[in-house]
Write a protein that holds these residues in place. Structure first.
Motif, short mmCIF file in Angstrom:
data_model
loop_
_atom_site.label_atom_id
_atom_site.label_comp_id
_atom_site.label_asym_id
_atom_site.label_seq_id
_atom_site.Cartn_x
_atom_site.Cartn_y
_atom_site.Cartn_z
N UNK A 1 0.87 -1.18 0.00
CA UNK A 1 0.00 0.00 0.00
C UNK A 1 0.90 1.23 0.00
N UNK A 2 0.78 2.06 -1.04
CA UNK A 2 1.68 3.20 -1.18
C UNK A 2 1.04 4.52 -0.74
N UNK A 3 -0.06 4.43 0.00
CA UNK A 3 -0.68 5.65 0.51
C UNK A 3 0.11 6.19 1.70
N UNK B 1 -1.19 -0.86 -4.24
CA UNK B 1 -2.51 -0.34 -3.93
C UNK B 1 -2.38 1.09 -3.44
N UNK B 2 -3.31 1.95 -3.84
CA UNK B 2 -3.44 3.29 -3.27
C UNK B 2 -4.93 3.58 -3.15
N UNK B 3 -5.30 4.83 -3.07
CA UNK B 3 -6.71 5.16 -2.91
C UNK B 3 -7.51 4.99 -4.19
N UNK B 4 -6.92 5.37 -5.35
CA UNK B 4 -7.67 5.33 -6.60
C UNK B 4 -6.96 4.62 -7.73
N UNK C 1 0.54 7.26 5.78
CA UNK C 1 0.12 6.61 7.02
C UNK C 1 -1.27 7.04 7.49
N UNK C 2 -1.63 8.29 7.31
CA UNK C 2 -2.96 8.75 7.75
C UNK C 2 -4.08 8.06 6.95
N UNK C 3 -3.82 7.74 5.70
CA UNK C 3 -4.80 7.01 4.89
C UNK C 3 -4.86 5.54 5.31
N UNK C 4 -3.71 4.98 5.58
CA UNK C 4 -3.57 3.57 5.97
C UNK C 4 -4.39 3.26 7.22
N UNK C 5 -4.32 4.16 8.21
CA UNK C 5 -5.03 3.90 9.47
C UNK C 5 -6.54 3.86 9.28
N UNK C 6 -7.04 4.46 8.21
CA UNK C 6 -8.47 4.41 7.93
C UNK C 6 -8.94 3.09 7.35
N UNK C 7 -8.01 2.24 6.98
CA UNK C 7 -8.34 0.92 6.44
C UNK C 7 -7.44 0.56 5.28
N UNK C 8 -7.12 -0.73 5.19
CA UNK C 8 -6.24 -1.22 4.14
C UNK C 8 -6.62 -2.65 3.76
N UNK C 9 -6.10 -3.12 2.64
CA UNK C 9 -6.38 -4.47 2.18
C UNK C 9 -5.75 -5.49 3.12
N UNK C 10 -6.35 -6.67 3.23
CA UNK C 10 -5.77 -7.73 4.05
C UNK C 10 -4.35 -8.05 3.58
N UNK C 11 -3.48 -8.30 4.49
CA UNK C 11 -2.06 -8.66 4.29
C UNK C 11 -1.19 -7.53 3.78
N UNK C 12 -1.77 -6.35 3.57
CA UNK C 12 -1.00 -5.24 2.99
C UNK C 12 0.08 -4.74 3.94
N UNK D 1 4.83 4.09 1.96
CA UNK D 1 4.43 5.30 1.23
C UNK D 1 5.25 5.48 -0.05
N UNK D 2 4.63 6.02 -1.07
CA UNK D 2 5.26 6.15 -2.37
C UNK D 2 6.61 6.86 -2.30
N UNK D 3 6.72 7.89 -1.50
CA UNK D 3 8.00 8.61 -1.40
C UNK D 3 9.10 7.72 -0.83
N UNK D 4 8.74 6.84 0.09
CA UNK D 4 9.72 5.89 0.65
C UNK D 4 10.17 4.90 -0.43
#
Length: 109
Positions: free
Chosen positions: A23-25, A62-65, A27-38, A42-45
């Motif tokens: 998941x390349x979103x 995976x990202x938001x859109x 951290x603030x987006x991640x805490x709202x929910x993510x795919x199983x096993x993800x 973050x993309x910059x990392x």
């Protein structure tokens, strides 16, 4: 080669253990929910040090859109990976398809 996958295809790949989900979103987006096993990267990392992040072929970004994950998939391809997936529609598409996201609390329990 980067293959765009639907939420159903992504779900099947995850269920069969065929992909590592990154998941390349942010951290603030991640805490709202993510795919199983993800795993959150973050993309910059990923941009800063792809060799440290990319472990094996068979990775799904995976990202938001689906835009940042496409960028991440291109980075993976330019670093030698060949079995790369991008979740079309991102987590939004995942939810629209009727799948649930895990959140930090559900994973910790």
């Amino acid at each position: 080669m980067i293959q765009a996958v639907s939420p159903q295809q992504a779900h099947d790949l995850i269920s069969r253990g065929e992909v590592e989900v990154i998941d390349v979103r942010e951290p603030s987006e991640w805490t709202g929910g993510h795919l199983p096993t993800a795993r959150l990267v973050p993309l910059e990392e990923l941009r800063a040090n792809p060799q440290a992040v990319l472990g094996r072929d068979g990775v799904m970004f995976v990202c938001a859109a689906g835009v940042r994950s496409q960028t991440a998939a291109r980075i993976a391809a330019s670093n030698g990976l060949t079995k790369i997936y991008n979740l079309a529609g991102g987590t939004r598409g995942w939810i629209r398809a009727g799948f649930e996201l895990e959140d930090v609390l559900s994973v910790a329990v």
